[in-house]
Design a protein around this motif. Structure first.
Motif, PDB file in Angstrom:
ATOM      1  N   TRP A  31       0.857  -1.195   0.000  1.00 22.79           N
ATOM      2  CA  TRP A  31       0.000   0.000   0.000  1.00 22.79           C
ATOM      3  C   TRP A  31       0.881   1.229   0.000  1.00 22.79           C
ATOM      4  N   CYS A  32       0.543   2.223  -0.795  1.00 22.91           N
ATOM      5  CA  CYS A  32       1.315   3.458  -0.889  1.00 22.91           C
ATOM      6  C   CYS A  32       0.389   4.646  -0.653  1.00 22.91           C
ATOM      7  N   GLU A  33       0.818   5.556   0.212  1.00 16.19           N
ATOM      8  CA  GLU A  33       0.064   6.779   0.496  1.00 16.19           C
ATOM      9  C   GLU A  33       0.914   7.988   0.126  1.00 16.19           C
ATOM     10  N   VAL A  34       0.279   8.977  -0.449  1.00 15.48           N
ATOM     11  CA  VAL A  34       0.881  10.293  -0.613  1.00 15.48           C
ATOM     12  C   VAL A  34       0.032  11.223   0.234  1.00 15.48           C
ATOM     13  N   VAL A  35       0.676  11.885   1.190  1.00  7.42           N
ATOM     14  CA  VAL A  35      -0.024  12.672   2.208  1.00  7.42           C
ATOM     15  C   VAL A  35       0.339  14.139   2.057  1.00  7.42           C
ATOM     16  N   ASP A  36      -0.668  14.999   2.237  1.00  6.98           N
ATOM     17  CA  ASP A  36      -0.414  16.438   2.283  1.00  6.98           C
ATOM     18  C   ASP A  36      -1.108  17.015   3.497  1.00  6.98           C
ATOM     19  N   SER A  37      -0.798  18.257   3.820  1.00  8.92           N
ATOM     20  CA  SER A  37      -1.248  18.867   5.071  1.00  8.92           C
ATOM     21  C   SER A  37      -2.624  19.499   5.031  1.00  8.92           C
ATOM     22  N   ASP A  38      -3.393  19.258   4.005  1.00 11.47           N
ATOM     23  CA  ASP A  38      -4.766  19.768   3.936  1.00 11.47           C
ATOM     24  C   ASP A  38      -5.729  18.601   4.127  1.00 11.47           C
ATOM     25  N   PRO A  39      -6.445  18.540   5.254  1.00 14.26           N
ATOM     26  CA  PRO A  39      -7.315  17.391   5.507  1.00 14.26           C
ATOM     27  C   PRO A  39      -8.615  17.378   4.693  1.00 14.26           C
ATOM     28  N   ASP A  40      -8.887  18.430   3.940  1.00 13.18           N
ATOM     29  CA  ASP A  40     -10.129  18.489   3.164  1.00 13.18           C
ATOM     30  C   ASP A  40     -10.050  17.552   1.957  1.00 13.18           C
ATOM     31  N   LEU A  41     -10.918  16.541   1.934  1.00 13.54           N
ATOM     32  CA  LEU A  41     -10.931  15.582   0.829  1.00 13.54           C
ATOM     33  C   LEU A  41     -11.602  16.136  -0.417  1.00 13.54           C
ATOM     34  N   GLY A  42     -12.492  17.097  -0.224  1.00  7.77           N
ATOM     35  CA  GLY A  42     -13.185  17.683  -1.374  1.00  7.77           C
ATOM     36  C   GLY A  42     -13.841  16.624  -2.250  1.00  7.77           C
ATOM     37  N   TRP A  43     -13.627  16.718  -3.537  1.00  9.29           N
ATOM     38  CA  TRP A  43     -14.244  15.812  -4.511  1.00  9.29           C
ATOM     39  C   TRP A  43     -13.360  14.616  -4.843  1.00  9.29           C
ATOM     40  N   ILE A  44     -12.191  14.500  -4.208  1.00  8.71           N
ATOM     41  CA  ILE A  44     -11.246  13.431  -4.548  1.00  8.71           C
ATOM     42  C   ILE A  44     -11.855  12.034  -4.433  1.00  8.71           C
ATOM     43  N   PRO A  45     -12.556  11.692  -3.323  1.00 10.59           N
ATOM     44  CA  PRO A  45     -13.123  10.340  -3.246  1.00 10.59           C
ATOM     45  C   PRO A  45     -14.081  10.019  -4.391  1.00 10.59           C
TER      46      PRO A  45
END
Length: 137
Positions: A31-45
């Motif tokens: 499993w690979c995650e790319v993480v950024d400091s904005d917790p807002d998922l918005g429309w991504i899911p």
């Protein structure tokens, strides 16, 4: 290629710091995650949801195909979720995907990520690392 696309998306659309995490099960990266400091998922899911019908794409547009590319290359084995950044301990978001295994199977969800995160934190807080950071910080 998927990790590179997600990293480019972070650089263009998200807030630093960024983190790349690869989780292993029995020594095999799964499993690979790319993480950024904005917790807002918005429309991504919604874009990553492989069960949703695909929309027609304008192949000549400069932007807007990255997450669709991630979804297709991972064959729908991708997710976006709120997490915690290791660097800041602050809320963040992860966009992640399952890596193919030798058998060709992929995970359908993140593998025991809480345990993996705890293990990484333990490695990051190794006394030798703390002493090293204390001298420079």
């Amino acid at each position: 290629m998927i990790a590179a696309e997600l990293a480019a998306n972070c650089e263009r659309h998200a807030r630093p710091p960024y983190e790349l995490r690869v989780f292993h099960l029995a020594g095999v990266p799964t499993w690979c995650e790319v993480v950024d400091s904005d917790p807002d998922l918005g429309w991504i899911p919604a874009v990553l949801d492989h069960s949703r019908p695909q929309t027609a794409l304008d192949l000549f547009t400069e932007n807007g195909r990255g997450l669709i590319l991630v979804r297709e290359l991972s064959r729908g084995h991708c997710r976006a979720y709120v997490t915690t950044a290791f660097a800041t301990e602050a809320p963040a978001k992860a966009v992640a995907f399952a890596l193919p295994t030798r058998s060709g199977t992929r995970l359908t969800c993140p593998p025991l990520l809480r345990l993996g995160r705890r293990s990484v934190r333990l490695r990051l807080t190794d006394p030798a690392d703390s002493a090293e950071h204390g001298r420079h910080g």
